[in-house]
Enzyme design. Structure first.
Site, PDB file in Angstrom:
ATOM      1  N   MET A   1      -9.860  -8.691  -9.560  1.00  0.00           N
ATOM      2  CA  MET A   1      -8.882  -8.138  -8.644  1.00  0.00           C
ATOM      3  C   MET A   1      -8.168  -9.287  -7.969  1.00  0.00           C
ATOM      4  O   MET A   1      -8.798 -10.224  -7.520  1.00  0.00           O
ATOM      5  CB  MET A   1      -9.579  -7.267  -7.596  1.00  0.00           C
ATOM      6  N   CYS A   2      -6.853  -9.227  -7.922  1.00  0.00           N
ATOM      7  CA  CYS A   2      -6.160 -10.034  -6.935  1.00  0.00           C
ATOM      8  C   CYS A   2      -5.611 -11.369  -7.414  1.00  0.00           C
ATOM      9  O   CYS A   2      -6.035 -11.931  -8.411  1.00  0.00           O
ATOM     10  CB  CYS A   2      -7.035 -10.308  -5.723  1.00  0.00           C
ATOM     11  N   THR A   3      -4.669 -11.849  -6.604  1.00  0.00           N
ATOM     12  CA  THR A   3      -4.113 -13.183  -6.724  1.00  0.00           C
ATOM     13  C   THR A   3      -4.004 -13.761  -5.322  1.00  0.00           C
ATOM     14  O   THR A   3      -3.688 -13.038  -4.373  1.00  0.00           O
ATOM     15  CB  THR A   3      -2.712 -13.148  -7.363  1.00  0.00           C
TER      16      THR A   3
END
Length: 331
Positions: free
Chosen positions: A1-3
């Site tokens: 998940m995610c940056t």
């Protein structure tokens, strides 16, 4: 998940942006924790214990974990999914901290990246993970931190060992692969040049390449509004359109929300994918004294409650949530 990405601007302007990508409702709310809270690592008798030296503003996950936030010293912590995470086999005797508290432990105790790195290098405790409730999925996360000087670090457990990457140049982090391989991919795309071609999928490696290009390409400016808009633009560019998800790969899922933390001016911005507005909290206007109590802002299901501007006056005194614990191994 995610940056996650860190913008290093002129006149000591430092902004950290991140997207939260997840396959379903993640139960996020905003919480304000004061100094002086007594904490335990929530792993039974061998739990680490500490008293929060710094107050913090955080975004929770399921109201059982800290997944993102900034403390009053301007230190930011973000946890992201890393499928390859492999934590050491815990003996139940070594001091431990539940993975739900890893980011909060850093926010509670340190003002700078260097302090947190030194503490982790001493390996006085281990991070202990377990399954996510109702998911049947082991929580595999790595941690990134950044501070008001622009310093950064990434912490990963791979092959049972803690690896720490500490350098001001480590501005970008996504999910898989482990960070050393992300750096190798970045070197490849840097040679091609982002104005020629950038990979466009929602895969973590492609998001890493785009974030690395844009965090350097956006304008160098002393104007806070312009810098903040640029960082939001960069983090939106690596977001995943709402409604998209990949089965069995939670790190390739819809972007649920985004944050931008202004380290110097100590402002924490939040943007829900399902809300028309950005809102923020100015930490300078928040009372973090011990007797101020814990406060929260309810974002509603799927973070659909609408807020705008500084929401400090809308915080409500609330009993703190219970961090997800990990049971001690049976003898």
């Amino acid at each position: 998940m995610c940056t996650r990405l860190v913008y290093l601007g002129p006149e000591e302007i430092v902004l950290t942006g991140r997207s939260m990508d997840w396959h379903s409702e993640i139960g996020t709310n905003i919480w304000v924790f004061p100094r002086g809270l007594e904490r335990t690592g929530e792993v039974g008798p061998a739990s680490m214990e500490w008293t929060a030296e710094y107050g913090s503003v955080i975004a929770s996950a399921y109201d059982i974990a800290t997944t993102d936030g900034m403390n009053e010293a301007g230190l930011v912590a973000n946890v992201l999914w890393l499928t390859e995470s492999d934590y050491p086999e815990w003996d139940g005797d070594t001091p431990g901290v539940s993975i739900s508290l890893w980011a909060q432990y850093v926010l509670d105790n340190f003002a700078t990246v260097a302090e947190a790195v030194e503490n982790h290098r001493n390996e006085e405790f281990v991070v202990v993970s377990d399954e996510i409730p109702d998911e049947g999925r082991f929580a595999t996360l790595h941690l990134s931190i950044s501070d008001a000087t622009g310093d950064s670090a990434v912490f990963e457990y791979v092959d049972g060992e803690l690896t720490i990457y500490h350098d001001r140049e480590y501005q970008v982090l996504t999910n898989s692969p482990p960070f050393d391989q992300q750096l190798a991919l970045d070197a490849y795309w840097s040679e091609i040049g982002g104005t020629v071609m950038l990979p466009g999928t929602n895969r973590p490696a492609d998001r890493f390449a785009r974030a690395s290009f844009y965090v350097d390409a956006i304008p160098q400016t002393q104007d806070r509004r312009t810098a903040t808009a640029s960082v939001f633009g960069a983090i939106r560019n690596v977001s995943v359109p709402y409604g998209i998800k990949t089965p069995d790969e939670p790190h390739i899922s819809s972007t649920r929300w985004r944050t931008v933390a202004d380290h110097r001016d100590r402002r924490y911005y939040f943007e829900s994918a399902l809300s028309p507005n950005v809102f923020w909290l100015d930490l300078d206007g928040i009372d973090f004294h011990t007797d101020a109590g814990v406060r929260s802002l309810s974002l509603g299901e799927n973070q659909t409650n609408v807020f705008a501007g500084d929401v400090a006056n809308e915080l409500v005194e609330t009993e703190p949530f219970e961090f997800l614990g990990v049971p001690a191994p049976s003898s």
